[in-house]
Design a protein around this motif. Structure first.
Motif, PDB file in Angstrom:
ATOM      1  N   GLN A 138     -38.380 -20.535   7.663  1.00  0.00           N
ATOM      2  CA  GLN A 138     -37.130 -21.136   7.187  1.00  0.00           C
ATOM      3  C   GLN A 138     -36.814 -22.363   8.010  1.00  0.00           C
ATOM      4  OE1 GLN A 138     -34.162 -17.849   6.973  1.00  0.00           O
ATOM      5  NE2 GLN A 138     -34.485 -18.119   4.781  1.00  0.00           N
ATOM      6  N   GLY A 139     -36.554 -23.459   7.320  1.00  0.00           N
ATOM      7  CA  GLY A 139     -36.221 -24.700   8.009  1.00  0.00           C
ATOM      8  C   GLY A 139     -37.359 -25.099   8.935  1.00  0.00           C
ATOM      9  N   ARG A 140     -37.095 -25.175  10.224  1.00  0.00           N
ATOM     10  CA  ARG A 140     -38.123 -25.531  11.196  1.00  0.00           C
ATOM     11  C   ARG A 140     -38.567 -24.319  12.023  1.00  0.00           C
ATOM     12  NH1 ARG A 140     -39.119 -28.346   8.283  1.00  0.00           N
ATOM     13  NH2 ARG A 140     -39.351 -30.572   8.141  1.00  0.00           N
ATOM     14  N   HIS A 141     -38.349 -23.139  11.434  1.00  0.00           N
ATOM     15  CA  HIS A 141     -38.715 -21.926  12.168  1.00  0.00           C
ATOM     16  C   HIS A 141     -39.743 -21.105  11.416  1.00  0.00           C
ATOM     17  CE1 HIS A 141     -35.463 -22.720  14.885  1.00  0.00           C
ATOM     18  NE2 HIS A 141     -34.610 -22.756  13.873  1.00  0.00           N
ATOM     19  N   TYR A 142     -40.587 -20.437  12.154  1.00  0.00           N
ATOM     20  CA  TYR A 142     -41.473 -19.437  11.575  1.00  0.00           C
ATOM     21  C   TYR A 142     -41.940 -18.498  12.676  1.00  0.00           C
ATOM     22  CZ  TYR A 142     -45.265 -22.442  13.389  1.00  0.00           C
ATOM     23  OH  TYR A 142     -46.075 -23.186  14.193  1.00  0.00           O
ATOM     24  N   LEU A 143     -42.485 -17.374  12.293  1.00  0.00           N
ATOM     25  CA  LEU A 143     -43.122 -16.460  13.237  1.00  0.00           C
ATOM     26  C   LEU A 143     -44.539 -16.195  12.741  1.00  0.00           C
ATOM     27  CD1 LEU A 143     -40.210 -13.916  13.866  1.00  0.00           C
ATOM     28  CD2 LEU A 143     -41.120 -15.590  15.497  1.00  0.00           C
ATOM     29  N   LEU A 144     -45.510 -16.526  13.572  1.00  0.00           N
ATOM     30  CA  LEU A 144     -46.923 -16.331  13.239  1.00  0.00           C
ATOM     31  C   LEU A 144     -47.355 -14.989  13.829  1.00  0.00           C
ATOM     32  CD1 LEU A 144     -49.770 -17.217  12.370  1.00  0.00           C
ATOM     33  CD2 LEU A 144     -49.912 -18.548  14.487  1.00  0.00           C
ATOM     34  N   TYR A 145     -47.737 -14.057  12.956  1.00  0.00           N
ATOM     35  CA  TYR A 145     -48.039 -12.711  13.442  1.00  0.00           C
ATOM     36  C   TYR A 145     -49.529 -12.445  13.629  1.00  0.00           C
ATOM     37  CZ  TYR A 145     -43.327 -10.834  13.406  1.00  0.00           C
ATOM     38  OH  TYR A 145     -42.022 -10.574  13.707  1.00  0.00           O
ATOM     39  N   THR A 146     -50.348 -12.982  12.755  1.00  0.00           N
ATOM     40  CA  THR A 146     -51.790 -12.687  12.845  1.00  0.00           C
ATOM     41  C   THR A 146     -52.589 -13.947  12.511  1.00  0.00           C
ATOM     42  OG1 THR A 146     -51.934 -12.056  10.503  1.00  0.00           O
ATOM     43  CG2 THR A 146     -51.450 -10.286  12.057  1.00  0.00           C
ATOM     44  N   GLY A 147     -53.801 -13.975  12.968  1.00  0.00           N
ATOM     45  CA  GLY A 147     -54.732 -15.059  12.594  1.00  0.00           C
ATOM     46  C   GLY A 147     -54.383 -16.401  13.190  1.00  0.00           C
TER      47      GLY A 147
ATOM     48  N   ILE B   4     -53.214 -21.978   0.493  1.00  0.00           N
ATOM     49  CA  ILE B   4     -52.136 -21.288   1.215  1.00  0.00           C
ATOM     50  C   ILE B   4     -51.288 -20.594   0.158  1.00  0.00           C
ATOM     51  CG2 ILE B   4     -50.044 -21.595   2.616  1.00  0.00           C
ATOM     52  CD1 ILE B   4     -51.319 -24.216   3.669  1.00  0.00           C
ATOM     53  N   PHE B   5     -50.968 -19.328   0.394  1.00  0.00           N
ATOM     54  CA  PHE B   5     -50.149 -18.589  -0.550  1.00  0.00           C
ATOM     55  C   PHE B   5     -48.767 -18.357   0.055  1.00  0.00           C
ATOM     56  CE2 PHE B   5     -48.713 -15.178  -3.253  1.00  0.00           C
ATOM     57  CZ  PHE B   5     -49.227 -15.550  -4.481  1.00  0.00           C
ATOM     58  N   TYR B   6     -47.744 -18.727  -0.709  1.00  0.00           N
ATOM     59  CA  TYR B   6     -46.370 -18.545  -0.248  1.00  0.00           C
ATOM     60  C   TYR B   6     -45.662 -17.566  -1.175  1.00  0.00           C
ATOM     61  CZ  TYR B   6     -41.512 -19.473   0.923  1.00  0.00           C
ATOM     62  OH  TYR B   6     -40.203 -19.323   1.309  1.00  0.00           O
ATOM     63  N   THR B   7     -44.892 -16.639  -0.607  1.00  0.00           N
ATOM     64  CA  THR B   7     -44.075 -15.742  -1.429  1.00  0.00           C
ATOM     65  C   THR B   7     -42.671 -15.652  -0.859  1.00  0.00           C
ATOM     66  OG1 THR B   7     -43.751 -13.437  -2.127  1.00  0.00           O
ATOM     67  CG2 THR B   7     -45.017 -13.773  -0.139  1.00  0.00           C
ATOM     68  N   THR B   8     -41.686 -15.529  -1.745  1.00  0.00           N
ATOM     69  CA  THR B   8     -40.322 -15.312  -1.258  1.00  0.00           C
ATOM     70  C   THR B   8     -40.127 -13.857  -0.839  1.00  0.00           C
ATOM     71  OG1 THR B   8     -39.537 -14.813  -3.484  1.00  0.00           O
ATOM     72  CG2 THR B   8     -39.334 -17.093  -2.742  1.00  0.00           C
ATOM     73  N   GLY B   9     -41.057 -12.996  -1.265  1.00  0.00           N
ATOM     74  CA  GLY B   9     -40.900 -11.564  -1.016  1.00  0.00           C
ATOM     75  C   GLY B   9     -41.410 -11.139   0.355  1.00  0.00           C
ATOM     76  N   ARG B  10     -41.222  -9.893   0.638  1.00  0.00           N
ATOM     77  CA  ARG B  10     -41.641  -9.328   1.915  1.00  0.00           C
ATOM     78  C   ARG B  10     -43.156  -9.223   2.008  1.00  0.00           C
ATOM     79  NH1 ARG B  10     -39.178  -3.840   1.284  1.00  0.00           N
ATOM     80  NH2 ARG B  10     -39.669  -4.294  -0.890  1.00  0.00           N
TER      81      ARG B  10
ATOM     82  N   ALA C  31     -44.337 -15.151   8.913  1.00  0.00           N
ATOM     83  CA  ALA C  31     -43.132 -14.563   8.334  1.00  0.00           C
ATOM     84  C   ALA C  31     -41.922 -15.412   8.716  1.00  0.00           C
ATOM     85  CB  ALA C  31     -42.958 -13.141   8.839  1.00  0.00           C
ATOM     86  N   ARG C  32     -40.773 -15.166   8.035  1.00  0.00           N
ATOM     87  CA  ARG C  32     -39.518 -15.798   8.421  1.00  0.00           C
ATOM     88  C   ARG C  32     -39.603 -17.328   8.466  1.00  0.00           C
ATOM     89  NH1 ARG C  32     -35.416 -12.125   9.062  1.00  0.00           N
ATOM     90  NH2 ARG C  32     -36.328 -10.088   9.340  1.00  0.00           N
TER      91      ARG C  32
ATOM     92  N   VAL D 123     -54.449 -17.755   4.177  1.00  0.00           N
ATOM     93  CA  VAL D 123     -53.150 -18.024   4.802  1.00  0.00           C
ATOM     94  C   VAL D 123     -52.018 -17.547   3.890  1.00  0.00           C
ATOM     95  CG1 VAL D 123     -51.631 -19.777   5.783  1.00  0.00           C
ATOM     96  CG2 VAL D 123     -54.112 -20.063   5.947  1.00  0.00           C
ATOM     97  N   LEU D 124     -51.151 -16.699   4.446  1.00  0.00           N
ATOM     98  CA  LEU D 124     -50.047 -16.110   3.692  1.00  0.00           C
ATOM     99  C   LEU D 124     -48.742 -16.418   4.416  1.00  0.00           C
ATOM    100  CD1 LEU D 124     -48.942 -14.186   1.486  1.00  0.00           C
ATOM    101  CD2 LEU D 124     -49.628 -12.261   2.923  1.00  0.00           C
ATOM    102  N   MET D 125     -47.776 -16.952   3.681  1.00  0.00           N
ATOM    103  CA  MET D 125     -46.485 -17.307   4.272  1.00  0.00           C
ATOM    104  C   MET D 125     -45.344 -16.688   3.470  1.00  0.00           C
ATOM    105  SD  MET D 125     -47.059 -21.417   4.895  1.00  0.00           S
ATOM    106  CE  MET D 125     -45.329 -21.641   5.340  1.00  0.00           C
ATOM    107  N   SER D 126     -44.257 -16.368   4.166  1.00  0.00           N
ATOM    108  CA  SER D 126     -43.079 -15.858   3.468  1.00  0.00           C
ATOM    109  C   SER D 126     -41.825 -16.252   4.211  1.00  0.00           C
ATOM    110  CB  SER D 126     -43.131 -14.338   3.364  1.00  0.00           C
ATOM    111  OG  SER D 126     -41.895 -13.835   2.866  1.00  0.00           O
ATOM    112  N   ARG D 127     -40.730 -16.385   3.471  1.00  0.00           N
ATOM    113  CA  ARG D 127     -39.472 -16.595   4.172  1.00  0.00           C
ATOM    114  C   ARG D 127     -38.869 -15.269   4.608  1.00  0.00           C
ATOM    115  NH1 ARG D 127     -36.464 -19.135  -0.686  1.00  0.00           N
ATOM    116  NH2 ARG D 127     -35.996 -17.381  -2.010  1.00  0.00           N
TER     117      ARG D 127
END
Lengths: 294, 294
Positions: free
Chosen positions: A273-282, A224-230, A270-271, A246-250
């Protein structure tokens, strides 16, 4: 004959990331603050100058390797003999085996010409730094095949978010950096942090992780790859290049980042943070995708 | 004869910044979200292709002008006749007066060759996008002369912070953008917001403001430049190029950004948030620099 062993010779010349600097705060008081270093590092492959990167300088060897890999200038790490960083000359000398062992440089006239043509393309992309990769890389990704990876759970996503937040980051000390993190997915277990890199250039942090994966011989299938960037088009392309599904970002995502992730079959959050996220694809890689019970 | 009047012909083809996209949140519910557009825009000057920028696309005409200005490809806006954006072909055609009025292109063989050599320089800088400007621009900034500007007060700094925070930004809606803002300092008054631009590429936002200043014939002497992004060497260079003596950010700074700001005599505030800031360079422009009374 025995099987070839990776005998890449590496320096270990990471720099201290911060310098102390005085600033005046809003009350007029002088305060000691820490700020991030930003150093030019020129890459030479078999004595041919390739590029100058502006970097924090904490992982210069991995950065050089990852840049070569992500630019597809070198496709097999076994072809390299040495990576030697010298901050006095702000340079890193990468030496091929053919030069080290047989005295022949990698640079045929044809190879040098092809590289010049490619690096000379002038698409200025959205991401930080790395302005020349877009069109060329896309053409090589049309047929990306993902390995069989372990399904994700919502708790695994939360574990990644928590571990990144808990990490002792330079960002908290000095700001002005982007971070990337690499996690492994474990069957019936929680993701484990493998690598955490910060840099003043967002793509440097990605490249330094790619270089480390290369040295370690890691494939991306269960990572899993995480980035702080957009999540821009470039970030999606680099993730696909590393074979990480799998790609994640805040942060948020851009329209082209989304279109590419969908086209390539990447799972993108994307997004986070805490207990929230938005899954856009895949979404097919996430096990518990049913709405939670109220 | 009358004095020449700026008769630059401009399209007004800014795009809507966001598109609606569905995402699945952590409860498994599908939600409608807004995300930022990211579109390629290829710049042509007198039919010669210069660069492809990835942009949000809300200010394409100013972006094209500002890019030409900040890259010092065109030094006088009066030499230009038209800027025409066409999203069907994702391009912007910039036409010089010599071509429009006399049928002669700006591109002598010598000019074309010099440009290719310059844009071909391969320094990948820290900032977002814009990878080719560094070494060349620094050489032109060694002797920057600042105009006489109105002294800053602490309240003026706070006013800038408050106005940026209060602005109705795309970032709050969709994220994934950087913002830049331009303020004018008024004698015995508070700074006034002149321009606010967001873009997926941080340097696009700066360039779009530079293009607008150019069209308006504004010099930078009494202006303040604010960016949400980090204060890297490139940001300092662009600010100096626009002749703006005061640079503010809510983010941090890098070592090279600091060194350049000091060398150039720029007044630079980092970490501007709420009632806090850190003044790193150019304290002589701030009136009330004495420690506040307890």
């Amino acid at each position: 004959m025995t099987a070839p062993v990776c005998t890449l010779s590496l320096t270990d010349h990471g720099r201290a990331p911060t310098v102390a600097l005085q600033a005046q705060d809003e009350t007029g008081q002088t305060r000691e603050t820490l700020i991030c270093g930003e150093h030019p590092l020129t890459l030479y492959l078999d004595k041919r100058e390739l590029v100058t990167l502006m970097t924090l300088g904490t992982h210069p060897e991995d950065l050089a390797l990852g840049w070569l890999r992500n630019q597809r200038i070198v496709t097999d790490i076994e072809t390299l003999a040495a990576v030697q960083v010298d901050w006095d000359t702000e340079s890193v000398a990468i030496t091929s085996r053919t030069l080290a062992e047989h005295g022949r440089t990698l640079w045929t006239d044809q190879a040098a010409e092809a590289l010049d043509a490619r690096l000379g393309q002038r698409t200025v992309t959205t991401g930080c730094g790395q302005g020349t990769v877009y069109g060329d890389l896309m053409s090589s990704l049309g047929d990306v095949q993902w390995g069989h990876s372990i399904p994700l759970t919502r708790d695994a996503v939360y574990r990644v978010i928590d571990q990144v937040r808990g990490h002792d980051t330079l960002y908290k000390q000095a700001g002005a950096v982007h971070a990337c993190a690499l996690f492994s997915q474990v069957q019936a277990g929680m993701p484990r942090l493998l690598r955490f890199v910060e840099d003043v250039g967002r793509h440097n942090a990605v490249d330094a992780i790619a270089g480390w994966m290369w040295r370690e011989g890691l494939s991306g299938d269960n990572l899993i790859f995480y980035t702080t960037g957009r999540l821009t088009s470039e970030m999606v392309i680099k993730c696909a290049q590393m074979g990480i599904p799998v790609l994640m970002s805040r942060s948020g995502l851009t329209g082209m980042g989304h279109a590419l992730a969908e086209q390539l079959g990447l799972t993108m959050f994307a997004r986070c943070q805490g207990r929230h996220y938005l899954l856009y694809t895949g979404a097919h890689r996430l096990l518990d995708t049913q709405p939670a019970q109220a």
